[in-house]
Each structure stands twice: as C-alpha cells, then as structure tokens.
Design a protein around this motif. Structure first.
Motif, PDB file in Angstrom:
ATOM      1  N   ILE A  27       6.040   9.446  -2.730  1.00 33.76           N
ATOM      2  CA  ILE A  27       5.572   8.583  -1.855  1.00 33.76           C
ATOM      3  C   ILE A  27       5.856   8.885  -0.496  1.00 33.76           C
ATOM      4  O   ILE A  27       6.998   8.957   0.174  1.00 33.76           O
ATOM      5  N   VAL A  28       4.633   9.189   0.508  1.00 41.42           N
ATOM      6  CA  VAL A  28       5.117   9.590   1.752  1.00 41.42           C
ATOM      7  C   VAL A  28       4.783   8.564   2.850  1.00 41.42           C
ATOM      8  O   VAL A  28       5.209   8.812   4.025  1.00 41.42           O
ATOM      9  N   HIS A  29       4.235   7.425   2.389  1.00 44.60           N
ATOM     10  CA  HIS A  29       3.796   6.368   3.247  1.00 44.60           C
ATOM     11  C   HIS A  29       3.822   5.059   2.396  1.00 44.60           C
ATOM     12  O   HIS A  29       3.281   4.926   1.468  1.00 44.60           O
ATOM     13  N   HIS A  30       4.455   3.909   2.979  1.00 41.89           N
ATOM     14  CA  HIS A  30       4.616   2.458   2.225  1.00 41.89           C
ATOM     15  C   HIS A  30       4.221   1.682   3.159  1.00 41.89           C
ATOM     16  O   HIS A  30       5.170   1.506   4.224  1.00 41.89           O
ATOM     17  N   VAL A  31       3.442   0.944   3.147  1.00 41.56           N
ATOM     18  CA  VAL A  31       3.204  -0.477   3.875  1.00 41.56           C
ATOM     19  C   VAL A  31       3.437  -1.645   3.119  1.00 41.56           C
ATOM     20  O   VAL A  31       3.151  -1.882   2.123  1.00 41.56           O
ATOM     21  N   VAL A  85       0.772  -1.173   0.122  1.00 41.73           N
ATOM     22  CA  VAL A  85       0.067   0.102  -0.196  1.00 41.73           C
ATOM     23  C   VAL A  85       0.822   1.205  -0.046  1.00 41.73           C
ATOM     24  O   VAL A  85       1.939   1.350   0.695  1.00 41.73           O
ATOM     25  N   TYR A  86       0.391   2.191  -0.811  1.00 44.29           N
ATOM     26  CA  TYR A  86       1.307   3.468  -1.061  1.00 44.29           C
ATOM     27  C   TYR A  86       0.271   4.613  -0.767  1.00 44.29           C
ATOM     28  O   TYR A  86      -0.686   4.489  -1.170  1.00 44.29           O
ATOM     29  N   LEU A  87       1.098   5.514  -0.172  1.00 49.30           N
ATOM     30  CA  LEU A  87       0.269   6.980  -0.108  1.00 49.30           C
ATOM     31  C   LEU A  87       1.156   7.946  -0.883  1.00 49.30           C
ATOM     32  O   LEU A  87       2.232   8.216  -0.460  1.00 49.30           O
ATOM     33  N   GLY A  88       0.549   8.833  -1.579  1.00 48.87           N
ATOM     34  CA  GLY A  88       1.215   9.654  -2.268  1.00 48.87           C
ATOM     35  C   GLY A  88       0.919  11.175  -2.483  1.00 48.87           C
ATOM     36  O   GLY A  88      -0.417  11.290  -2.428  1.00 48.87           O
ATOM     37  N   VAL A  89       1.516  11.979  -2.777  1.00 46.23           N
ATOM     38  CA  VAL A  89       1.310  13.372  -2.706  1.00 46.23           C
ATOM     39  C   VAL A  89       2.018  14.007  -4.003  1.00 46.23           C
ATOM     40  O   VAL A  89       2.952  13.676  -4.430  1.00 46.23           O
ATOM     41  N   VAL A  97      -4.301   7.106  -2.108  1.00 45.73           N
ATOM     42  CA  VAL A  97      -3.967   5.715  -1.584  1.00 45.73           C
ATOM     43  C   VAL A  97      -4.031   4.766  -2.723  1.00 45.73           C
ATOM     44  O   VAL A  97      -4.833   4.853  -3.446  1.00 45.73           O
ATOM     45  N   ALA A  98      -3.164   3.768  -2.598  1.00 47.67           N
ATOM     46  CA  ALA A  98      -3.066   2.695  -3.693  1.00 47.67           C
ATOM     47  C   ALA A  98      -2.644   1.440  -3.139  1.00 47.67           C
ATOM     48  O   ALA A  98      -1.835   1.366  -2.312  1.00 47.67           O
ATOM     49  N   VAL A  99      -3.111   0.420  -3.863  1.00 49.52           N
ATOM     50  CA  VAL A  99      -2.700  -1.054  -3.750  1.00 49.52           C
ATOM     51  C   VAL A  99      -1.932  -1.412  -5.079  1.00 49.52           C
ATOM     52  O   VAL A  99      -2.297  -0.956  -5.936  1.00 49.52           O
ATOM     53  N   THR A 100      -0.738  -1.871  -4.906  1.00 49.32           N
ATOM     54  CA  THR A 100       0.186  -2.220  -5.831  1.00 49.32           C
ATOM     55  C   THR A 100       0.435  -3.771  -5.435  1.00 49.32           C
ATOM     56  O   THR A 100       0.820  -4.062  -4.563  1.00 49.32           O
ATOM     57  N   GLY A 101       0.687  -4.591  -6.631  1.00 51.38           N
ATOM     58  CA  GLY A 101       0.871  -5.705  -6.754  1.00 51.38           C
ATOM     59  C   GLY A 101       0.955  -6.647  -8.221  1.00 51.38           C
ATOM     60  O   GLY A 101       0.927  -5.833  -9.106  1.00 51.38           O
ATOM     61  N   ALA A 102       1.487  -7.884  -7.970  1.00 52.22           N
ATOM     62  CA  ALA A 102       1.484  -8.539  -9.545  1.00 52.22           C
ATOM     63  C   ALA A 102       0.136  -8.554 -10.194  1.00 52.22           C
ATOM     64  O   ALA A 102      -1.031  -8.562  -9.563  1.00 52.22           O
ATOM     65  N   VAL A 103       0.342  -8.412 -11.460  1.00 51.86           N
ATOM     66  CA  VAL A 103      -0.821  -8.257 -12.318  1.00 51.86           C
ATOM     67  C   VAL A 103      -1.700  -9.702 -11.910  1.00 51.86           C
ATOM     68  O   VAL A 103      -3.105  -9.512 -11.718  1.00 51.86           O
TER      69      VAL A 103
END
Length: 254
Positions: free
Chosen positions: A113-117, A101-105, A215-221
C-alpha cells in the motif's frame, strides 16, 4: 552503535563517485580517490559489474553507472510518480464513495500500500501506507495478478492461504477469477480477506499501457454491497478513478 559492513560501504562509495564525478572513471582514478588498493577497487568494480550496477567501456576500460541501477531508480520514481498523480483522484474517490481508498503496487509476492485515503467520517482509522496485503484474496491483488505477468506468476506459484471461508485457493477457480477480472476491468473481494469487509479495485496503467498499480475502495460489506451484489455506482467510481490516474501517467484514453 551497530557495526557496518565495510565492503558494502566501499561499494556505495564507488557508486556515489561514479554518480557525482566525470561520466567515466578509470580504475586508478577510483582507487586513488577513495583511498583503496587497486586490487580492492577492481574486486568491487567486478562485483558491481556482474550485478549490472556498473558498466565498463570496452575501448577505454573506464567505468560508469550501469543500466540495472537506472532500472532500480526508475522503479522508485515510478512509485512516487504514481502516488503523486493519484493524490487528487483518490481524494475525490473517497469523498464520492464515502469509503477508504487504497493505492497498491506489486512488492515481494504481495501488494504494498503506497497511498491510503481515510473514509471521510469521524471514525477512528489507522494509516496503512507501507502495509502488505495478499495477492490472491484482495481486490488489489487480483487486479495486479490479472494484468501483470509477474504478479500472475507470484500469485499462482505461491501458497494461497484460506484467510476466510470465502477465500479462493483452487488454482483453476483462481485463474477463472483473473479471467473475469480482465474481461470486466475490475475485481472484487467480498469477505475473502477479512470478515465483514468488501473491496473493489481497478488497474492503473502507465504511458506504455503497462499495469503499474491498482486503486481500490474498501468498506463494510453492508455499504459496499446491496442485496448481496457489489454496488454498480462504486464500480463505476473506482474505474473512473483508475482511468483518470492512468491518463495522468500518459496512458491516454481507454
């Protein structure tokens, strides 16, 4: 030791003096306190005043901190408040989605990217806080460009580089993507930035209902998509997370 720029040191000293002393100070007070000639102090104050960092009271001629400095300070605080409010919700999103999970501005024609889980598994991962992502090809960037007029201008005016064969570079096609993003409330990036990677993002609003991040979720396609389509459960999870953070920032229910 690296050499410093004396004029910048003196300007910083003026700002610190105005921030820590009386509400307003005269030219003589500032010059004598800092050990500067009146002409030097006046030149510094004039420059700071032109940039909005210092204001001069018309009646007394005394100086105080300006609105531009306050705006910069609020910008710093807004980012940190955004991250603080998002901590719990982004942790929950990573657990429920099983993905990063990423938080971006918006920052300097890109997404900061200001936060990365991390993805909640035992795989080796690299913390990406402080990294920059493109505005035109990432889900985070598309959301910011769709909802923030400044981000929109940055994305449309800058060169949209084709990072993969799926990257949308045509202005009309990109504008269509932004319209779709506003209509449905979220954006996707399926191998438009990195091969094999997909992402879903939704906007975060503040108490003024202004977009302050995404806020975003990122992963393999193969995990984010099913049968060639973004998984609805992940869309719902990302949007719920963005709404929760927005509510914590005072945006109310929407």
């Amino acid at each position: 030791m690296a050499r410093t720029i004396q004029s910048l040191e003196r300007a910083a000293a003026v700002l610190r003096l105005l921030a820590g002393g009386e509400r307003r100070l005269g030219l003589s007070d500032i010059a004598s306190t800092l050990g500067l000639a009146k002409g030097t102090a006046h030149g510094l104050l004039r420059t700071l005043q032109q940039e909005g960092f210092v204001e001069q009271d018309p009646a007394s001629g005394r100086y105080q901190l300006g609105a531009e400095l306050l705006r910069l300070g609020n910008s710093y605080l807004d980012v940190h408040e955004l991250r603080a409010r998002a901590l719990v919700w982004t942790d929950d999103l990573a657990r429920s989605s099983g993905e990063s999970v990423y938080l971006g501005v918006l920052h300097q024609q890109g997404v900061l990217i200001v936060h990365h889980v991390f993805r909640p598994d035992d795989s080796r991962q690299v913390l990406e806080v402080g990294a920059m992502q493109p505005l035109h090809s990432t889900a985070l960037g598309k959301v910011l460009a769709a909802y923030d007029p400044v981000a929109h201008s940055e994305a449309m005016d800058s060169e949209r580089e084709a990072l993969t064969t799926r990257t949308i570079t045509d202005p009309e096609a990109f504008e269509g993507v932004l319209e779709l993003t506003r209509a449905r409330g979220w954006a996707a990036d399926v191998e438009e930035t990195w091969e094999g990677v997909a992402s879903i993002a939704a906007p975060v609003h503040d108490r003024r209902r202004m977009p302050v991040g995404a806020v975003a979720v990122t992963g393999a396609v193969e995990r984010v998509c099913a049968d060639g389509e973004i998984q609805p459960r992940l869309v719902a999870a990302v949007r719920d997370c963005a709404r929760a953070v927005s509510r914590d920032l005072g945006a109310g229910r929407f």
